[in-house]
Design a protein around this motif. Structure first.
Motif, mmCIF file in Angstrom:
data_model
loop_
_atom_site.group_PDB
_atom_site.id
_atom_site.type_symbol
_atom_site.label_atom_id
_atom_site.label_comp_id
_atom_site.label_asym_id
_atom_site.label_seq_id
_atom_site.Cartn_x
_atom_site.Cartn_y
_atom_site.Cartn_z
ATOM 1 N N GLY A 319 67.609 78.435 46.409
ATOM 2 C CA GLY A 319 68.517 77.560 45.687
ATOM 3 C C GLY A 319 69.444 76.781 46.598
ATOM 4 N N GLY A 320 69.802 77.390 47.732
ATOM 5 C CA GLY A 320 70.681 76.710 48.674
ATOM 6 C C GLY A 320 70.053 75.501 49.324
ATOM 7 N N LEU A 321 68.724 75.400 49.263
ATOM 8 C CA LEU A 321 68.024 74.259 49.853
ATOM 9 C C LEU A 321 67.785 73.135 48.848
ATOM 10 N N LEU A 322 68.160 73.368 47.593
ATOM 11 C CA LEU A 322 67.921 72.369 46.549
ATOM 12 C C LEU A 322 69.098 71.408 46.441
ATOM 13 N N ASP A 323 68.783 70.124 46.366
ATOM 14 C CA ASP A 323 69.791 69.097 46.105
ATOM 15 C C ASP A 323 69.470 68.478 44.755
ATOM 16 N N PRO A 324 70.187 68.889 43.701
ATOM 17 C CA PRO A 324 69.858 68.389 42.357
ATOM 18 C C PRO A 324 69.977 66.877 42.217
ATOM 19 N N LEU A 325 70.698 66.233 43.125
ATOM 20 C CA LEU A 325 70.908 64.785 43.032
ATOM 21 C C LEU A 325 70.012 64.010 43.992
ATOM 22 N N SER A 326 69.087 64.695 44.648
ATOM 23 C CA SER A 326 68.223 64.034 45.627
ATOM 24 C C SER A 326 67.377 62.949 44.963
ATOM 25 N N GLU A 327 67.266 61.815 45.644
ATOM 26 C CA GLU A 327 66.422 60.728 45.155
ATOM 27 C C GLU A 327 64.944 60.960 45.444
ATOM 28 N N ALA A 328 64.616 62.096 46.090
ATOM 29 C CA ALA A 328 63.211 62.408 46.387
ATOM 30 C C ALA A 328 62.461 62.871 45.143
ATOM 31 N N TYR A 329 63.195 63.242 44.096
ATOM 32 C CA TYR A 329 62.557 63.754 42.881
ATOM 33 C C TYR A 329 62.509 62.665 41.814
ATOM 34 N N GLU A 330 61.305 62.378 41.338
ATOM 35 C CA GLU A 330 61.065 61.410 40.265
ATOM 36 C C GLU A 330 61.698 60.052 40.569
ATOM 37 N N PRO A 331 61.265 59.402 41.666
ATOM 38 C CA PRO A 331 61.815 58.070 41.985
ATOM 39 C C PRO A 331 61.647 57.103 40.813
ATOM 40 N N HIS A 332 62.550 56.142 40.737
ATOM 41 C CA HIS A 332 62.543 55.219 39.597
ATOM 42 C C HIS A 332 61.311 54.326 39.583
ATOM 43 N N THR A 333 60.941 53.768 40.732
ATOM 44 C CA THR A 333 59.838 52.808 40.750
ATOM 45 C C THR A 333 58.929 53.038 41.955
ATOM 46 N N PHE A 334 57.674 52.641 41.792
ATOM 47 C CA PHE A 334 56.705 52.587 42.877
ATOM 48 C C PHE A 334 56.066 51.199 42.812
ATOM 49 N N THR A 335 55.896 50.568 43.947
ATOM 50 C CA THR A 335 55.276 49.246 43.958
ATOM 51 C C THR A 335 54.002 49.269 44.789
ATOM 52 N N ALA A 336 53.136 48.312 44.516
ATOM 53 C CA ALA A 336 51.814 48.295 45.138
ATOM 54 C C ALA A 336 51.882 48.129 46.651
ATOM 55 N N LYS A 337 52.954 47.561 47.184
ATOM 56 C CA LYS A 337 53.035 47.325 48.632
ATOM 57 C C LYS A 337 53.628 48.511 49.390
ATOM 58 N N ASP A 338 54.090 49.535 48.667
ATOM 59 C CA ASP A 338 54.757 50.666 49.322
ATOM 60 C C ASP A 338 53.778 51.550 50.094
ATOM 61 N N ARG A 339 54.240 52.078 51.231
ATOM 62 C CA ARG A 339 53.624 53.235 51.869
ATOM 63 C C ARG A 339 54.527 54.399 51.500
ATOM 64 N N ILE A 340 54.017 55.328 50.724
ATOM 65 C CA ILE A 340 54.860 56.303 50.028
ATOM 66 C C ILE A 340 54.746 57.680 50.677
ATOM 67 N N PRO A 341 55.861 58.310 51.037
ATOM 68 C CA PRO A 341 55.817 59.680 51.564
ATOM 69 C C PRO A 341 55.696 60.708 50.432
ATOM 70 N N LEU A 342 54.614 60.607 49.663
ATOM 71 C CA LEU A 342 54.440 61.489 48.507
ATOM 72 C C LEU A 342 54.373 62.947 48.945
ATOM 73 N N ARG A 343 55.051 63.801 48.225
ATOM 74 C CA ARG A 343 54.954 65.251 48.451
ATOM 75 C C ARG A 343 54.087 65.905 47.393
#
Length: 392
Positions: A319-343
């Motif tokens: 739990g100490g490693l979790l950031d509930p406000l991190s933007e890494a979870y469920e990003p708002h948008t993905f675009t066709a030109k992105d190179r995405i660091p998907l986990r």
């Protein structure tokens, strides 16, 4: 009887009696593997071994022990490649056929090839394609160490065993993750996982990543089945591996269930962000997370959690490693030109009335993915989920 603290002298005659040696060691059950490859002319050759074992994770190494007089090993040694086929419980006839000297060992046995060109047998539980890394002399046998070039599970089922000179089998431990209670709803989860396994294996082969089926059990998300393997450098998922059901983890379950139970685990000021995560996943119909500086630390912490009843201290460390406000979870948008660091990319497996039953996750993705990769992961998993839902 010897004096206390002093061992009796060993019975050297008994140790040297080969029949007795074989009888005693026959009480230790072992798996049955078909070792396949090609001879110098390119024809398939094969043998059976009960001495197959894993050797090393980094680098990935395995080994088996052929007799020094084996003509099959002599052929494999010349070409420098072989495939370990873990035989299934219903492949006793295949084992007997490959164990016979001479004749057409592959008559009536279906097979294909993978990385090294060695035969991968139809119906085997799993296969491990190898090149010869080292050969050591050991009495009347060789110890052959293989460098693993590729591997996969193709038929998750009970393996064939060798025991006391005969054949046997055992139920797969993957069907009962350690520490999971045998409640009616859990039994239903496992029934669904059984239906998913062949499709999960096909999806992991198609995508080249690990595919994991998880269930929400009380306050934990538990891995019930896994297929394939992640990218090198990523820790594989263990069956029974757990993670806390707490934002931002578990958004796919929250999106199709009582999300407020999930949201309420956070302080009031962080709850609107968590509600937004669950709502975004529900609207999309799928979930995605990105890798970041702390993602590998989180993966290591989850991997270290015991599969059976992790302590509150161990869960707190995660739990100490979790950031509930991190933007890494469920990003708002993905675009066709992105190179995405998907986990991860995940989709729900829903019941007849829309209640969530399982989540399928593509895990261990390459460091960077394209938008087309994201679509491919998503659509493949959705098709697996849809097929199972229609047959439920």
């Amino acid at each position: 009887m010897g004096m206390p603290g002093i061992q009796d002298a060993p019975d050297s005659a008994r140790v040297l009696d080969q029949a007795h040696f074989r009888f005693v060691l026959g009480h230790y059950p072992s798996g049955v593997a078909a070792i396949t490859g090609r001879n110098a002319e390119g024809a398939p050759v094969g043998m059976v071994a009960t001495s197959f074992t894993s050797v090393s994770l980094d680098p990935p190494l395995v080994a088996f022990l052929p007799m020094r007089t084996s003509s099959t090993w002599a052929a494999l040694g010349e070409t420098g490649a072989f495939c370990i086929n873990v035989l299934a419980a219903d492949q006793e006839a295949v084992s007997r056929q490959l164990a016979v000297k001479g004749g057409d060992k592959f008559g009536g046995i279906g097979w294909r090839t993978e990385a090294t060109g060695s035969p991968v047998l139809d119906g085997a539980v799993a296969w491990i394609d190898c090149t010869v890394g080292a050969v050591h002399e050991a009495g009347d046998h060789f110890i052959v160490v293989g460098r693993v070039e590729d591997l996969d599970v193709q038929k998750p089922s009970s393996p064939l065993l060798s025991f006391q000179g005969g054949y046997g089998t055992v139920a797969s431990p993957a069907l009962a993750a350690s520490g999971v209670p045998e409640l009616p709803e859990v039994v239903e989860h496992f029934r669904l996982v059984d239906a998913l396994r062949p499709r999960m294996s096909a999806a992991s082969r198609e995508l080249g990543v690990e595919v994991v089926a998880t269930a929400l059990l009380d306050d934990e998300v538990v891995a019930l089945a896994t297929s394939g393997h992640p990218e090198p450098g990523r820790l594989p998922t263990r069956v029974g591996q757990r993670m806390p059901y707490r934002p931002p983890l578990g958004a796919a379950f929250a999106a199709w269930s009582d999300s407020e139970r999930w949201v309420a685990r956070l302080p009031p000021e962080q709850r609107p962000h968590a509600r937004g995560l669950a709502r975004r996943v529900r609207e999309r119909g799928w979930s995605a997370t990105l890798g970041g500086p702390g993602s590998l630390d989180l993966e290591r912490a989850l991997y270290r959690l015991p599969v059976n009843a992790p302590s509150s201290e161990e869960l707190h460390a995660v739990g100490g490693l979790l950031d509930p406000l991190s933007e890494a979870y469920e990003p708002h948008t993905f675009t066709a030109k992105d190179r995405i660091p998907l986990r991860t990319v995940a989709v729900p497996v829903l019941g007849p009335v829309g209640a969530i039953r399982l989540v399928l996750t593509a895990y261990g993705l390459p460091a960077l993915s394209t938008y087309d990769d994201l679509v491919r992961y998503r659509d493949t998993l959705l098709e697996v989920a849809r097929t199972v839902q229609q047959g439920a």
